[in-house]
Write a protein that holds these residues in place. Structure first.
Motif, PDB file in Angstrom:
ATOM      1  N   UNK A  76       0.831  -1.196   0.000  1.00 29.24           N
ATOM      2  CA  UNK A  76       0.000   0.000   0.000  1.00 29.24           C
ATOM      3  C   UNK A  76       0.863   1.242   0.000  1.00 29.24           C
ATOM      4  N   UNK A  77       0.374   2.322  -0.628  1.00 28.50           N
ATOM      5  CA  UNK A  77       1.150   3.554  -0.710  1.00 28.50           C
ATOM      6  C   UNK A  77       1.378   4.170   0.660  1.00 28.50           C
ATOM      7  N   UNK A  78       0.522   3.844   1.640  1.00 26.98           N
ATOM      8  CA  UNK A  78       0.675   4.382   2.983  1.00 26.98           C
ATOM      9  C   UNK A  78       1.653   3.560   3.812  1.00 26.98           C
ATOM     10  N   UNK A 123     -10.908   3.464   0.226  1.00 32.40           N
ATOM     11  CA  UNK A 123      -9.990   3.060  -0.842  1.00 32.40           C
ATOM     12  C   UNK A 123     -10.749   2.366  -1.966  1.00 32.40           C
ATOM     13  N   UNK A 124     -11.718   1.543  -1.607  1.00 35.12           N
ATOM     14  CA  UNK A 124     -12.533   0.862  -2.614  1.00 35.12           C
ATOM     15  C   UNK A 124     -13.261   1.877  -3.490  1.00 35.12           C
ATOM     16  N   UNK A 142     -16.248  -1.442 -12.527  1.00 38.54           N
ATOM     17  CA  UNK A 142     -14.901  -1.424 -13.096  1.00 38.54           C
ATOM     18  C   UNK A 142     -13.857  -1.206 -12.009  1.00 38.54           C
ATOM     19  N   UNK A 143     -12.709  -1.824 -12.233  1.00 36.73           N
ATOM     20  CA  UNK A 143     -11.542  -1.559 -11.397  1.00 36.73           C
ATOM     21  C   UNK A 143     -10.572  -0.690 -12.178  1.00 36.73           C
ATOM     22  N   UNK A 189     -14.287  -7.932  -5.149  1.00 37.91           N
ATOM     23  CA  UNK A 189     -15.333  -7.116  -4.510  1.00 37.91           C
ATOM     24  C   UNK A 189     -14.877  -5.740  -4.041  1.00 37.91           C
ATOM     25  N   UNK A 190     -13.604  -5.536  -3.814  1.00 39.05           N
ATOM     26  CA  UNK A 190     -13.120  -4.286  -3.240  1.00 39.05           C
ATOM     27  C   UNK A 190     -12.049  -4.605  -2.222  1.00 39.05           C
ATOM     28  N   UNK A 191     -11.508  -3.581  -1.593  1.00 42.46           N
ATOM     29  CA  UNK A 191     -10.441  -3.814  -0.624  1.00 42.46           C
ATOM     30  C   UNK A 191     -11.005  -4.235   0.723  1.00 42.46           C
TER      31      UNK A 191
END
Length: 548
Positions: free
Chosen positions: A180-182, A391-392, A404-405, A383-385
């Motif tokens: 993750x960028x964080x 973030x999702x 869409x992703x 489904x998402x994060x």
């Protein structure tokens, strides 16, 4: 009649254990595991997991590497009706502890080489997972007081599960944590439906048979490992786990094991090419040669095709959020070179059932041939994060009833297929000009650099290039000056003996930045120093050249 279990990840292993019990499902080193043995042991461990959880567990951590526990542990988690959470003992303890806490695992399976790390990794967790040590005695792992521990002797007393839960398509198959960028790992939950769509597309594409033998070159914390395991087990084939040292000279291994399907990141092939061992005809047993995880340079595709003359070379593309891979390009030695962009092989077309669009910053479609961000919808879109709704919301969007992703990758749609230009954060501005770092890297490779990375360093108006091998930095800088606009020419070209790579075998750009920072006031040109701390630091040769 098709049941939920028939469509779940792991169903192929069970099926072939009944119809091909004596065929080999897995090879680790010189040890072969038949389908019957693999499924029986995994079902025994699954029975222990269900009993320990007092019912169907939800998520199972697998702390193991290229061992019986690492592969059969994944199958055991699935047979127990749970999702597996792959863990890597080489990762920093704080990172793995964060994964365990966020995943809220009900149990952890650990192999003998990893078990000693458990007390440190489990320290401070709110939940106390059950610990399974399938190849270790509990007395060999001190520091687990207060945890329920089932060791090898305990597990041997369980009968293999006769009734296995039938997960539905929306149930999780695995939970994978990516960077993750964080600095905090992102959890990507992947459902049985997501993986089944991927496996179905690739079953039709590759038509594997029980006679095929697939490599396993990836760590299991890299989702490409799922392809090897379950494409093999879905088709009654064998998966062969390669030791990392064997990747440095894989030819005898491939011949000894009769490997027919190779799958790796392109960096593995780049190392072989740079060392001069990727010679014509050296891999005659291969019939499929697959690459994924990073850009595939044209020269690698050409040399690999010559080394594996009976194989079809393919370039696969896809982020974890789109389930392993979502596009593929079949290399043709006659037409492929002309279709390359920035000297990289195209990423091809989406798998059947997927919808791809190329959009600008406002999510408006861009015309064919223009650069934009690739976004993909369909049954492979996850489904998402994991428990990260904000973030999702930033990375997924709805349009015309499809979800869409946003991949974050810049592409162009040319001649009926996609070419990847690099990350959208690798399109930078230099002196007001938009610059694609991938175009600079392509120019360096065409000029003779085996591997090339262009970086915005040490400031936003400067491009520095890092190349590998014995390349002449002055000649490379001059070649860039001859072929690129002045604002795109790297200010300096530095040479490293070998590129640092991360745990997934990809070139580690952050490690290169750290190395540049550390050597800015360190070794002078042509002196020998140490690469910045990274997954696999190596000695480097710091050669700097100012272009004319």
């Amino acid at each position: 009649m098709t049941t939920a279990l028939d469509r779940s990840l792991g169903a192929g292993l069970l099926h072939h254990a009944s119809v091909l019990p004596d065929r080999v499902a897995l090879t680790i080193g010189r040890r072969d595991y038949t389908y019957e043995e693999t499924a029986t042991v995994a079902r025994r461990w699954a029975a222990a997991l269900v009993e320990a959880a007092d019912g169907r567990p939800r998520r199972i951590g697998v702390l193991a590497d290229r061992s019986e526990v690492s592969y059969l542990g994944v199958a055991a988690a699935l047979f127990a009706g749970a999702a597996f959470v792959p863990l890597n003992r080489k990762f920093p303890a704080a990172r793995t502890r964060t994964m365990l806490a966020r995943a809220e695992v009900d149990a952890v399976l650990a192999d003998a080489a990893s078990a000693a790390r458990l007390p440190e990794l489990l320290e401070g967790l709110e939940r106390r997972p059950v610990v399974l040590l399938p190849d270790t005695a509990r007395t060999e792992v001190p520091g687990l007081d207060g945890y329920r521990v089932l060791d090898a002797a305990d597990l041997a007393r369980f009968a293999p599960s006769a009734e296995l839960p039938g997960p539905g398509p929306d149930d999780l198959a695995y939970l994978l944590f990516t960077s993750g960028s964080t600095g905090r790992p992102k959890g990507v939950p992947v459902t049985h439906g997501n993986v089944r769509a991927f496996l179905d597309a690739n079953r039709d594409r590759y038509r594997l048979t029980p006679d095929d033998r697939l490599t396993q070159t990836f760590d299991q914390t890299f989702d490409l490992s799922v392809f090897d395991l379950f494409m093999a087990w879905d088709n009654g084939a064998r998966v062969c786990s390669m030791d990392p040292i064997e990747l440095l000279a894989p030819f005898r291994y491939l011949e000894r094991n009769g490997i027919t399907v190779w799958f790796s990141v392109p960096s593995v092939a780049a190392v072989l090419r740079r060392r001069g061992v990727l010679r014509p005809g050296t891999m005659p047993t291969l019939r499929w040669s697959l690459f994924c995880g990073e850009a595939l340079p044209r020269a690698i595709a050409e040399d690999w095709q010559a080394a594996a003359p009976h194989s079809t070379v393919e370039n696969l593309y896809g982020p974890t959020e789109l389930t392993i891979a979502c596009t593929a390009y079949r290399w043709d030695p006659a037409t492929g070179p002309a279709e390359c962009v920035h000297d990289n092989v195209p990423i091809g077309r989406p798998y059947p059932g997927l919808d791809a669009v190329v959009v600008d910053e406002r999510l408006a479609d861009v015309p064919d041939g223009e650069a934009g961000e690739l976004c993909v919808a369909g049954p492979q879109t996850t489904p998402g994060y994991w428990r990260a709704p904000e973030l999702t919301a930033r990375r997924y969007f709805e349009r015309d009833g499809l979800r869409y992703y946003r991949t974050g990758d810049l592409v162009r749609y040319l001649n009926g297929q996609y070419v990847c230009l690099g990350r959208n954060d690798q399109q930078v501005k230099i002196g007001g000009h938009r610059v694609e770092l991938g175009e600079i890297e392509g120019a360096l490779r065409r000029a003779g650099a085996p591997e090339a990375v262009a970086l915005q360093w040490p400031d936003a108006q400067t491009v520095t290039a890092v190349v590998s091998g014995t390349a002449d930095p002055t000649a490379l800088a001059d070649a860039c000056a001859d072929g690129l606009p002045a604002y795109m020419v790297p200010r300096t070209v530095r040479v490293v003996d070998e590129m640092p790579v991360n745990a997934n075998g990809k070139v580690d750009r952050p490690a290169l930045i750290r190395w540049l920072d550390e050597t800015a006031s360190g070794p002078r040109p042509h002196e020998v120093g140490d690469a910045a701390s990274g997954p696999r630091p190596r000695a480097v040769r710091d050669a700097v050249s100012e272009p004319r």
